[in-house]
Design a protein around this motif. Sequence first.
Motif, PDB file in Angstrom:
ATOM      1  N   LYS A  80       0.828  -1.204   0.000  1.00 44.83           N
ATOM      2  CA  LYS A  80       0.000   0.000   0.000  1.00 44.83           C
ATOM      3  C   LYS A  80       0.864   1.257   0.000  1.00 44.83           C
ATOM      4  O   LYS A  80       0.575   2.227  -0.728  1.00 44.83           O
TER       5      LYS A  80
ATOM      6  N   VAL B 298      -2.315  -1.837  -4.760  1.00 50.98           N
ATOM      7  CA  VAL B 298      -3.445  -2.357  -3.999  1.00 50.98           C
ATOM      8  C   VAL B 298      -3.050  -3.731  -3.465  1.00 50.98           C
ATOM      9  O   VAL B 298      -2.746  -4.640  -4.243  1.00 50.98           O
TER      10      VAL B 298
ATOM     11  N   PRO C 192      -9.389  -2.579  -1.918  1.00 47.49           N
ATOM     12  CA  PRO C 192      -9.546  -1.461  -2.863  1.00 47.49           C
ATOM     13  C   PRO C 192     -10.572  -0.450  -2.351  1.00 47.49           C
ATOM     14  O   PRO C 192     -11.395  -0.754  -1.480  1.00 47.49           O
ATOM     15  N   GLU C 193     -10.531   0.744  -2.907  1.00 53.27           N
ATOM     16  CA  GLU C 193     -11.562   1.732  -2.594  1.00 53.27           C
ATOM     17  C   GLU C 193     -12.929   1.199  -3.044  1.00 53.27           C
ATOM     18  O   GLU C 193     -13.044   0.524  -4.062  1.00 53.27           O
ATOM     19  N   ASN C 194     -13.947   1.502  -2.262  1.00 55.54           N
ATOM     20  CA  ASN C 194     -15.322   1.087  -2.585  1.00 55.54           C
ATOM     21  C   ASN C 194     -15.452  -0.424  -2.743  1.00 55.54           C
ATOM     22  O   ASN C 194     -16.244  -0.913  -3.556  1.00 55.54           O
TER      23      ASN C 194
END
Length: 440
Positions: A198, A203, A263-265
């Motif tokens: 990260k 990711v 990951p985002e979302n």
Amino acid sequence: MRRYRSRAFVSAMLTAMLVLAGCSGGTNSSPAGDGQSGGQTGNPGSSAGGGAEQVTLSMHSWRVEDAEGYKKIIQAFEAENPGIKIDFKPFKATEYNTILNTALQSDSGPDILQLRPYAPGISLAEAGHLEPLDQLPGIENFSKDVLAASTGKDGKVYGVPLSLNSTQIYYNKKLFEQNGLSEPKSWDELINTAKTLKDKGVVPFAFGAKEGWLLSLSHGVIAPGTYNGNAFIGKILNGEADFTSPEFVKSIQRMQELVPYFPENFVGLDLNDTRTMFFTEKAAMFINGSFELEGLQKMNPDLPLDFFPMPTDDGKTVLTTWVDGSYAVNAKSKHKAEALKFLEFMASKKFGELFANEFKRISAIPGVTTSDPLVNKMAELSASSSTPYLMVVHFAEGNPTTKQTLENALQGMYLNKLTPEQVSQEVQKSAASWFPAFKK
């Protein structure tokens, strides 16, 4: 003119009757009772028997991604059995159970069906939908533990086991090497590996929470590291421990501890999203099953792929395993003899070798090896350091099942609606409603 028309009409009717009589004469098989796909019969004389009518068997599965591979396997069977055709029709995995149950209840199910392992599949046998297979040639070659996935409470076998599945953490060797990383040997090393990735802008995990089954599967990988494999499972099955025990609560806490490395979302991502993220090398790790290997290799043949088993808190490693779906015969099939002939083929070593090499998976048939080193590595670890996928093998009963309860509760945790302790309580509440050891 009227006589002419009358004679012409009678002549046409006689001709049609003769044609119909010719088409139906000499057949020894009846139309399949599918009602959805397949079941059509071919031209007389097309089978090796000379006058017998060709039979088309409908075969249903939840593996859409296996369609091309099964074409090759089915061709091998049809070459040896020219009087039988197989119409393989897969459905989306999340819709398969509903479609199959509806069809079976209305007597329009397929001749051959892929059976979910353990409790869900066994429930179809208990409802009278499946033909017993105890006398099927080749079924005696499977071990009792493997057959347990499709053995009813009456002791009869209802499915030919397909494969031995494992779940593990896939990783991109190139991304690991570029960032000076090696396979983690403990939970702390796994977290440090994720943190390093990260910090480098990579990711760490291709992970999504949109589909509940992916959450129970991921938990099936993470959890045995907290309770060191099989000892705790024995306590659960004997009622000496339950899902509010510290070891299990800790496994849920670790699922939450991974959130910063998703990951985002991620709550809105499904399997296709995360699979794509991994094979396009936008994420370094991917928690998933052995059944994903063939697809990943096809999507990116140059993917520098490997996997590692889960490190345990006592310094060892463990690989989560279970028997995957088997194939069964519909008890109301109009072509039962032909369907059993195909299942006899599925119980043979020839099928096992075709399956293992085509799909890059561990065949449930003893003595089958593949040319793929990763599949062989999975097989070796399955034999030496495996633990059962607890929610599939032992806790797939209840209404909703305890497995589904875990999935729903984990989704709630990822939406910040439940704590790990509350997730564990929901799972225990579900299991206590039906699991015999918790009723003592």
